[in-house]
Scaffold this active site. Structure first.
Site: not given
Length: 507
Positions: A52, A82, A195, A278, A281, A327, A412
Site C-alpha cells: 500500500y 490532495h 500521512n 468565588y 476566593r 495518522f 475511512e
C-alpha cells in the site's frame, strides 16, 4: 542550532526554532535510519511486491495496483489532488512548525523516504521558506492530508510560500532566489509527506505556547484585581491548598502569594468582609484546574511531535511493512478540546472579576472606574466586550472530537476532527487574552484609585510597565486601541525586539 533526531524534540526547543528562528541540523544516526528505510522501499519496488502507498492507489483505491513506470506520477497526482485546502492560511509560525514536525517524524526511519527529501525540509527551515497552507479541509485522520499536501507542493516547486513580509507568492521564484532545488517525488514519498498529524500538532504547539503564557499572566493580573478590590489574602494560605492536594492548585497559590507579598491593599478575614466572591476566593482552584489540563496537553503534544504517524510503516529493514492507523488524530483532538475548555475558563473567571471591578454595587470604587461617572462611561463597555468574548468561547469550546463523518467511500469511516479542535483552540486563546487585557486595564485603574504606593512591590513593577502601554483613564477614549496594546504586550509570539523599539513591549 537544534539537532533533530526523531525522538527528542521538546516544546522548548521548538519555541527556539519558531520564535528565535534557530536553525536545525539532522542527527547522523537518524539519517542512517532514513537511508536504511529507503533501501527497503527500493527493494520492494524492484521485487514488484504489492505494498500500500508504494505501488497501489490510496484510500478506497488501495486495491488498485500501479505499474512501476507510473510510480512517480502516482506520487505527483497524490500531492496535487490532495492540495484542496480552504480558507485563510495558518499563521506563518504554524507553517514553520509543520515543516519541523514533518521532518522530525521522517527522521524516525519508518517512512521510506530518501535522504534528499529530509535534507530539503531542513533547508526550508534554515532558509525561512514557509509554505502558505489553508486552515480548513482536514478531517484529522488519514493524517492532515489537505494541509500537508500544500506543504509538499513546495518541495516539488509548486504552491505558494510567504515572501518574508508575510505576503503569499508563488514558491518557484523564491526557491530559485534561495538556491533551493525542488525534487521529483519517488515511490512512497508523497504519501509519507501527507500521512501525519503535523497540522493539528503544529497549531496545537503554538496554541500551547500562548496558553501557557495566558495562564501565567492571569495570575499577576488577578493579583492586581485582588488589590484593587482589597481582597482577602487568607484564602491563599498554603494550608488550604495542601489540604486538597492538587499540585497545580498549590503552585498557583504559591505564585499568587509571591505576587502579593508586601501589599498594603489586601485584607484579612473579617477586616472588611468575611468572605470574597468565588472569582477572587477560588483563583487557585480554578486556575489550578486549567493548569492540570495544560499539563495534560503538553504531555500529549511532546509524545506526538516525536511520533511516527504516516502509513504504511517500514520495520525490520523492509521485512515487515504494516498499514496501520498512527495518522489518526484522536489523542490530539481530545487534547485540543481539553485545552479549549481550560483556556475558556481562565477567560470566564477573568470576566467575572472585571464585573466586580466595574459594578458599583459590588465595590466602593467609582462606578465603572469612570473619572466622571455619568458624563463619562469609563470601563462600562469594556465589560460588555469581555462578556461577548467569553460567550463566543463557549460556542467554540464545543468538542470537535465528538464528531465524525465517513470519507473515501467509507474506507475511512471514523475521523478525529482534531485539526478543527486545534483551530478553535487558537480562536479561544485569542479571545481569552483580550479578556485578560480588559481585566488588566481595569485592575490598573482600580489600584490607581487605591494608591499605587500601597501595592505589592512586584505588582507595582508590573503596574509601572503596563502604564507604558496604556495610560490612566482620565477621560473616555477609544478603548479598543488600549485593549489591543495590552493584548500585544501579553502575546509571547510578538517580535520582542520590534516591540521594544516601539516602547510598548511589556516583559
Amino acid at each position: 542550532m537544534i539537532e533533530l533526531t526523531g525522538h527528542s524534540l521538546t516544546i522548548n526547543q521548538l519555541k527556539r526554532i519558531l520564535i528565535d528562528k534557530e536553525k536545525v541540523s539532522i542527527s547522523e544516526k537518524s539519517m542512517q535510519k532514513v537511508r536504511e528505510s529507503r533501501y527497503a522501499v527500493e527493494n520492494i519496488v524492484a521485487d514488484k511486491e504489492t505494498v500500500y502507498g508504494i505501488n497501489t492507489g490510496f484510500g478506497k483505491f488501495s486495491d488498485v495496483i500501479i505499474d512501476q513506470e507510473h510510480v512517480e506520477k502516482l506520487q505527483l497526482n497524490l500531492i496535487r489532488s490532495h492540495a484542496c485546502g480552504i480558507g485563510e492560511p495558518f499563521p506563518e509560525i504554524v507553517s514553520r512548525a509543520m515543516i519541523v514536525l514533518r521532518l522530525n517524524a521522517l527522521l524516525k526511519g519508518f517512512s521510506g523516504v530518501r535522504a534528499v527529501l529530509v535534507e530539503l525540509l531542513a533547508e526550508l527551515i534554515n532558509k525561512n521558506v514557509h509554505p502558505v497552507i489553508p486552515q480548513q479541509g482536514s478531517l484529522g485522520a488519514s493524517g492532515d492530508l489537505a494541509p500537508l499536501a500544500h506543504l509538499a507542493l513546495v518541495l516539488i516547486g509548486e504552491g505558494k510560500v510567504y515572501d518574508g513580509a508575510g505576503k503569499p507568492v508563488n514558491a518557484a521564484p523564491i526557491l530559485t532566489d534561495k538556491g533551493i532545488q525542488p525534487i521529483v517525488l519517488q515511490a512512497k514519498e508523497g504519501l509519507a509527506l501527507i500521512n501525519g498529524t503535523q497540522a493539528m500538532v503544529a497549531m496545537g504547539i503554538v496554541n500551547y505556547i500562548e496558553a501557557e503564557q495566558i495562564a501565567l499572566d492571569s495570575e499577576w493580573i488577578a493579583g492586581m484585581t485582588i488589590e484593587g478590590l482589597e481582597g482577602i489574602i487568607d484564602t491563599l494560605h498554603p494550608a488550604v491548598h495542601e489540604a486538597r492536594g492538587y499540585q497545580q492548585q498549590m503552585a498557583v497559590a504559591e505564585r499568587m502569594r509571591e505576587w502579593l507579598e508586601g501589599s498594603s491593599l489586601v485584607t484579612k478575614q473579617g477586616e472588611k468582609r468575611v468572605q470574597d466572591a468565588y472569582s477572587l476566593r477560588c483563583i487557585p482552584q480554578v486556575h489550578g484546574a486549567s493548569w492540570q489540563a495544560l499539563d495534560y496537553v503538553k504531555e500529549k503534544l511532546e509524545i506526538e511531535m516525536n511520533a511516527a504517524t504516516d502509513n504504511p510503516l517500514i520495520f525490520e529493514e523492509g521485512k515487515l511493512v504494516i498499514s496501520g492507523g498512527n495518522f489518526h488524530g484522536q489523542p490530539i483532538a481530545f487534547a485540543m478540546d481539553f485545552m479549549k475548555i481550560a483556556v475558556a475558563e481562565l477567560a470566564n473567571i477573568s470576566e467575572r472579576r472585571i464585573e466586580r471591578l466595574v459594578n458599583p454595587q459590588l465595590n466602593d470604587l467609582p462606578p465603572f472606574l469612570s473619572p466622571e461617572p455619568g458624563l463619562q462611561s469609563g470601563a462600562m463597555i469594556m465589560q460588555y466586550a469581555a462578556a461577548s468574548l467569553v460567550s463566543e468561547n463557549k460556542t467554540l469550546a464545543h468538542p470537535a472530537s465528538v464528531d465524525s463523518i465517513p470519507s473515501s467511500a467509507n474506507q475511512e469511516d471514523h475521523v478525529s476532527m482534531g485539526t478543527i479542535a486545534s483551530r478553535h483552540a487558537g480562536m479561544i486563546i485569542q479571545n481569552a487574552r483580550r479578556v485578560l487585557a480588559i481585566e488588566c486595564i481595569c485592575a490598573l485603574q482600580a489600584i490607581e484609585y487605591r494608591g499605587v504606593e500601597n501595592a505589592a512591590p512586584k505588582l507595582k513593577e508590573k503596574w509601572n510597565k503596563m502604564r507604558k502601554a496604556v495610560p490612566s483613564i482620565t477621560e473616555d477614549r477609544i478603548f479598543s486601541e488600549d485593549i489591543e496594546k495590552v493584548n500585544q504586550a501579553l502575546n509571547p509570539l510578538i517580535n520582542t525586539s520590534n516591540f521594544i523599539e516601539k516602547g510598548s513591549y511589556i516583559s
